[in-house]
Design an enzyme around this catalytic site. Structure first.
Site, PDB file in Angstrom:
ATOM      1  N   ALA A   8     -36.002 -42.398  10.865  1.00 11.27           N
ATOM      2  CA  ALA A   8     -36.894 -41.992   9.972  1.00 11.27           C
ATOM      3  C   ALA A   8     -37.065 -40.410   9.862  1.00 11.27           C
ATOM      4  O   ALA A   8     -37.848 -40.104   9.126  1.00 11.27           O
ATOM      5  CB  ALA A   8     -38.364 -42.758  10.117  1.00 11.27           C
ATOM      6  N   SER A   9     -36.804 -39.791  11.107  1.00  9.27           N
ATOM      7  CA  SER A   9     -36.966 -38.661  11.175  1.00  9.27           C
ATOM      8  C   SER A   9     -36.074 -37.430  10.465  1.00  9.27           C
ATOM      9  O   SER A   9     -34.753 -37.613  10.527  1.00  9.27           O
ATOM     10  CB  SER A   9     -36.695 -37.982  12.753  1.00  9.27           C
ATOM     11  OG  SER A   9     -36.719 -36.694  12.655  1.00  9.27           O
TER      12      SER A   9
END
Length: 216
Positions: A8-9
């Protein structure tokens, strides 16, 4: 090479996209940020700032995504790669775009949206104005050139596309900035395995943000 990451980063995704473009094989080491795995002694021994991405290449341990992008091209890219050419002027422009992404665009995104989602704070018109100003600046860059730093794709585009995808994740209206919207669509089509790496990660980013916000 080991890459400690969370999908998700956006910062991890930029590194993963570039590594794929360079045909590099990364040993992906998932770090569960949701359970604060990054704070465990086994990880802080590698990176005392307990952040991802963290890259380990033999005896080098490196964090900060934009530093990792530079390193990967310098070490593993072709000589004088268009992704980060040796020419001082071209590099200066690429570096400026990287620093703009880090210090302005991504920062203003977080300044506006993080309180909104994580603290249930009211919308701040002043912060949105600052974010709009940053996106307008990127739009101006892209009205002058096909890509963020000139006529060719560079590491600046790999950094910026992850940030812009985060804007899409929080439903920011990119359509108001046609240069950004057109470039963004082009990056999606051009960058290898974009959907697998960045699109899927962006959707995880969106899901996490929306799970943190409770409607009044």
């Amino acid at each position: 090479m080991d890459l400690y990451y969370h999908p998700a980063s956006p910062y991890c995704r930029s590194v993963m996209l570039l590594a794929r473009a360079l045909n590099l094989q990364l040993n992906l080491r998932f770090v569960d940020l949701m359970t604060e795995e990054q704070l465990k002694p086994s990880f802080t021994a590698l990176n005392p700032f307990h952040c991802v991405p963290t890259l380990i290449d033999n005896d080098l341990t490196l964090w900060e995504s934009r530093a990792i992008l530079v390193y990967l091209v310098d070490k593993y890219g072709r000589t004088n790669s268009r992704l980060y050419p040796k020419d001082a002027r071209t590099r200066a422009i690429i570096n400026q775009r990287l620093f703009f992404d880090h210090g302005t665009l991504a920062t203003r995104l977080e300044d506006y949206y993080y309180p909104l989602y994580f603290e249930n704070a009211p919308a701040d018109a002043g912060k949105m104005e600052k974010l709009d100003e940053a996106v307008a600046t990127l739009n101006r860059y892209l009205s002058e050139n096909s890509y963020a730093a000139g006529p060719n794709v560079t590491i600046a585009d790999y950094s910026l596309v992850a940030t812009v995808s985060s804007l899409e994740a929080v439903h920011y209206d990119l359509g108001r900035f046609p240069g950004v919207a057109s470039w963004y669509g082009g990056c999606k089509a051009l960058m290898p395995e974009y959907d697998e790496i960045n699109e899927s990660g962006m959707l995880q980013y969106r899901a996490y943000f929306e799970s943190q916000r409770s409607d009044p």
